[in-house]
Design an enzyme around this catalytic site. Sequence first.
Site, PDB file in Angstrom:
ATOM      1  N   ARG A 175       0.097  10.010  -3.744  1.00 57.18           N
ATOM      2  CA  ARG A 175       0.359   9.166  -2.460  1.00 57.18           C
ATOM      3  C   ARG A 175       0.660   7.691  -2.942  1.00 57.18           C
ATOM      4  O   ARG A 175       2.237   7.380  -2.437  1.00 57.18           O
ATOM      5  CB  ARG A 175      -0.661   8.311  -1.475  1.00 57.18           C
ATOM      6  CG  ARG A 175      -2.063   7.881  -1.739  1.00 57.18           C
ATOM      7  CD  ARG A 175      -3.193   8.655  -0.900  1.00 57.18           C
ATOM      8  NE  ARG A 175      -4.146   7.348  -0.846  1.00 57.18           N
ATOM      9  CZ  ARG A 175      -5.153   7.415  -1.753  1.00 57.18           C
ATOM     10  NH1 ARG A 175      -5.531   8.864  -2.422  1.00 57.18           N
ATOM     11  NH2 ARG A 175      -6.286   6.822  -2.028  1.00 57.18           N
ATOM     12  N   GLU A 191      -7.357   4.091  -6.667  1.00 61.78           N
ATOM     13  CA  GLU A 191      -8.098   3.327  -5.137  1.00 61.78           C
ATOM     14  C   GLU A 191     -10.168   3.558  -5.568  1.00 61.78           C
ATOM     15  O   GLU A 191     -10.075   4.009  -6.728  1.00 61.78           O
ATOM     16  CB  GLU A 191      -8.180   4.168  -3.681  1.00 61.78           C
ATOM     17  CG  GLU A 191      -9.242   3.667  -3.000  1.00 61.78           C
ATOM     18  CD  GLU A 191      -9.031   1.894  -2.479  1.00 61.78           C
ATOM     19  OE1 GLU A 191      -8.515   1.420  -2.714  1.00 61.78           O
ATOM     20  OE2 GLU A 191      -8.627   2.284  -1.552  1.00 61.78           O
ATOM     21  N   ASN A 229      -5.664   9.111   6.105  1.00 61.20           N
ATOM     22  CA  ASN A 229      -5.327   8.303   6.706  1.00 61.20           C
ATOM     23  C   ASN A 229      -5.162   8.730   7.861  1.00 61.20           C
ATOM     24  O   ASN A 229      -6.414   7.662   9.543  1.00 61.20           O
ATOM     25  CB  ASN A 229      -4.175   7.413   6.633  1.00 61.20           C
ATOM     26  CG  ASN A 229      -4.688   6.521   5.805  1.00 61.20           C
ATOM     27  OD1 ASN A 229      -3.252   5.861   4.288  1.00 61.20           O
ATOM     28  ND2 ASN A 229      -4.784   6.176   4.839  1.00 61.20           N
ATOM     29  N   HIS A 267      -3.557   0.735  -3.735  1.00 64.74           N
ATOM     30  CA  HIS A 267      -4.561   0.760  -2.272  1.00 64.74           C
ATOM     31  C   HIS A 267      -5.486   0.052  -1.261  1.00 64.74           C
ATOM     32  O   HIS A 267      -4.877  -0.670  -2.355  1.00 64.74           O
ATOM     33  CB  HIS A 267      -4.921   2.318  -2.468  1.00 64.74           C
ATOM     34  CG  HIS A 267      -4.729   3.158  -3.620  1.00 64.74           C
ATOM     35  ND1 HIS A 267      -4.681   4.336  -2.958  1.00 64.74           N
ATOM     36  CD2 HIS A 267      -4.106   3.377  -4.761  1.00 64.74           C
ATOM     37  CE1 HIS A 267      -4.172   5.320  -3.790  1.00 64.74           C
ATOM     38  NE2 HIS A 267      -3.866   4.727  -5.130  1.00 64.74           N
ATOM     39  N   ARG A 292       0.743  -1.368   0.117  1.00 63.98           N
ATOM     40  CA  ARG A 292      -0.025  -0.070   0.099  1.00 63.98           C
ATOM     41  C   ARG A 292       0.935   0.732   0.448  1.00 63.98           C
ATOM     42  O   ARG A 292       2.448   0.910   0.064  1.00 63.98           O
ATOM     43  CB  ARG A 292      -0.780   0.133   1.092  1.00 63.98           C
ATOM     44  CG  ARG A 292      -2.248  -1.075   1.060  1.00 63.98           C
ATOM     45  CD  ARG A 292      -2.963  -0.970   2.530  1.00 63.98           C
ATOM     46  NE  ARG A 292      -3.585   0.310   2.567  1.00 63.98           N
ATOM     47  CZ  ARG A 292      -4.329   1.123   3.748  1.00 63.98           C
ATOM     48  NH1 ARG A 292      -4.275  -0.003   4.799  1.00 63.98           N
ATOM     49  NH2 ARG A 292      -4.854   1.379   4.082  1.00 63.98           N
ATOM     50  N   HIS A 293       0.214   2.295  -0.591  1.00 65.84           N
ATOM     51  CA  HIS A 293       1.332   3.620  -0.559  1.00 65.84           C
ATOM     52  C   HIS A 293       1.748   3.653   0.879  1.00 65.84           C
ATOM     53  O   HIS A 293       0.457   3.393   1.934  1.00 65.84           O
ATOM     54  CB  HIS A 293       0.512   4.917  -0.489  1.00 65.84           C
ATOM     55  CG  HIS A 293      -1.030   5.052   0.484  1.00 65.84           C
ATOM     56  ND1 HIS A 293      -1.331   5.156   1.118  1.00 65.84           N
ATOM     57  CD2 HIS A 293      -2.312   4.423  -0.445  1.00 65.84           C
ATOM     58  CE1 HIS A 293      -2.691   5.473   1.621  1.00 65.84           C
ATOM     59  NE2 HIS A 293      -3.064   4.852   0.816  1.00 65.84           N
TER      60      HIS A 293
END
Length: 472
Positions: free
Chosen positions: A298, A318, A254, A383, A247-248
């Site tokens: 990201r 995403e 977040n 994502h 994932r980023h």
Amino acid sequence: MPGYSISQVDTMKLCVVMVGLPARGKSLIARKIVRYLSWLSITAKSFNVGEYRRGYQSHPTAEFFDDENLESLKIRKQALKLALDDLIDWFNNSNGMVGVLDGTSMTREKRESIYNILKTNQIQPLFLESFCNDQETIMHNILDVKMTSPDYINDESKSDDNKIDSEMKINIKDPEFIINDFLKRISYFEKSYEPLDQQKDSDKSFIKLINVAQQIIINRIETYLQSRIVYFVMNLHIKPRTIWLSRHGESMYNLEGKIGGDAGLSPRGLKYAEKLPELVRQSAGYRDLTVWISTLKRTAETSQHLPYKKLQWKALDELDAGVCDGMTYEEIENKFPEDFKARDDNKYEYRYRGGESYRDVVIRLEPIIMELERQENILIVTHQAVLRCIYAYFMNVPQEESPWMSIPLHTLIKLEPKAYGTTVTRIKANIPAVSTYKEKGTSQLGEDLTDTSNKSKNIIISAKEELFNGTR
Ligand SMILES: *[C@@H]1O[C@H](CO)[C@@H](O)[C@H](O)[C@H]1NC(C)=O
């Protein structure tokens, strides 16, 4: 039912009948077809004749496969019959759409009889031969099989190491014995082998793969579903390869518990980006690889220090949360309580207003999966939802589970596809990050790590199942 399904196009049931000598990658191809179709919501299942045979003879030596050995010939015929019975039963009683008969189907006579049985049961046969005379590929397959084939693994060795008798242990661990035994097994099969032939088999639907996909002969491909399978197997290769998923890094969104958006990384996310090259290097050594990222900031920031070629894919963006983009789960629960509940009830099918469902994401990821099959070493930085879908493809995770899998931030996942399944390694960066995991029935984020049924174990559980039970 929302979304799309190939099955609506063809109403007929299809059975892919594998043809070819041992160690030609047939089971691998069979399992890949099943996995690919299942991922696309097409009910598919493979019936491995060898597994039915193992019910009678679990650790045969090469002589078992000598056609002059009448006793074992009877067992092999019986195994084929049982596999076919189960296959037909599955079509008739479990709404099967694509079955794969994974045996050798060496002779024209045997294929004719399978063809007739299928036709009688209104099932369309499609023969798929893996023809290979490249010694290097064959040897590679034997070595791969040697490591993992149930024929050469003592079942007890899994449960209790102390119980293996020493003689068996030598057989399991002695590669030379296994290679020789396997080569002998192949030579018995070669005696009766009649490859598919453009003239003699011109009335049948078939795909003949020569040296994996170096050359392909296709004959009488008539339906859409058949042509999808042709296209898929055309793209396969069996060179060893590794896929890394990440994932980023932790993003500013977040930190605030917001979903969607196009935020940059948090300070800890940037640390992960700095550490990622080292993690990859430790895992990949000096292998060359290509990095695939989405078009969102990201993932670009996360991959910025990676010294490899990079490719951006819109398809890796995403899951689109539509009107909920930029909201926290708490806000969604307050503002759209019915949607919030509907999504928890069926997360795979639920489509955000003006956005996407997991099913939608799978459909847009299909070209990515096809390209991944064609490629060798790839690192994908993407994502949470997209990663779940890609992971589900490789690990055969069912649709009701895949949207609930825990895929934490700041963790590199290494996938190594092998003949009998994919091995997974999770490499933690040891850089703290918030949890973005939302349990069913709450809008709070975070995982209850004390709950042993927790989905956070999913990845590891699936990995083991796939490893020990490749036919799942
Ligand atoms: C399975 O269904 C087909 C029709 O779809 C029928 O012709 C066949 O007899 C059935 N086979 C068995 C074993 O029930």
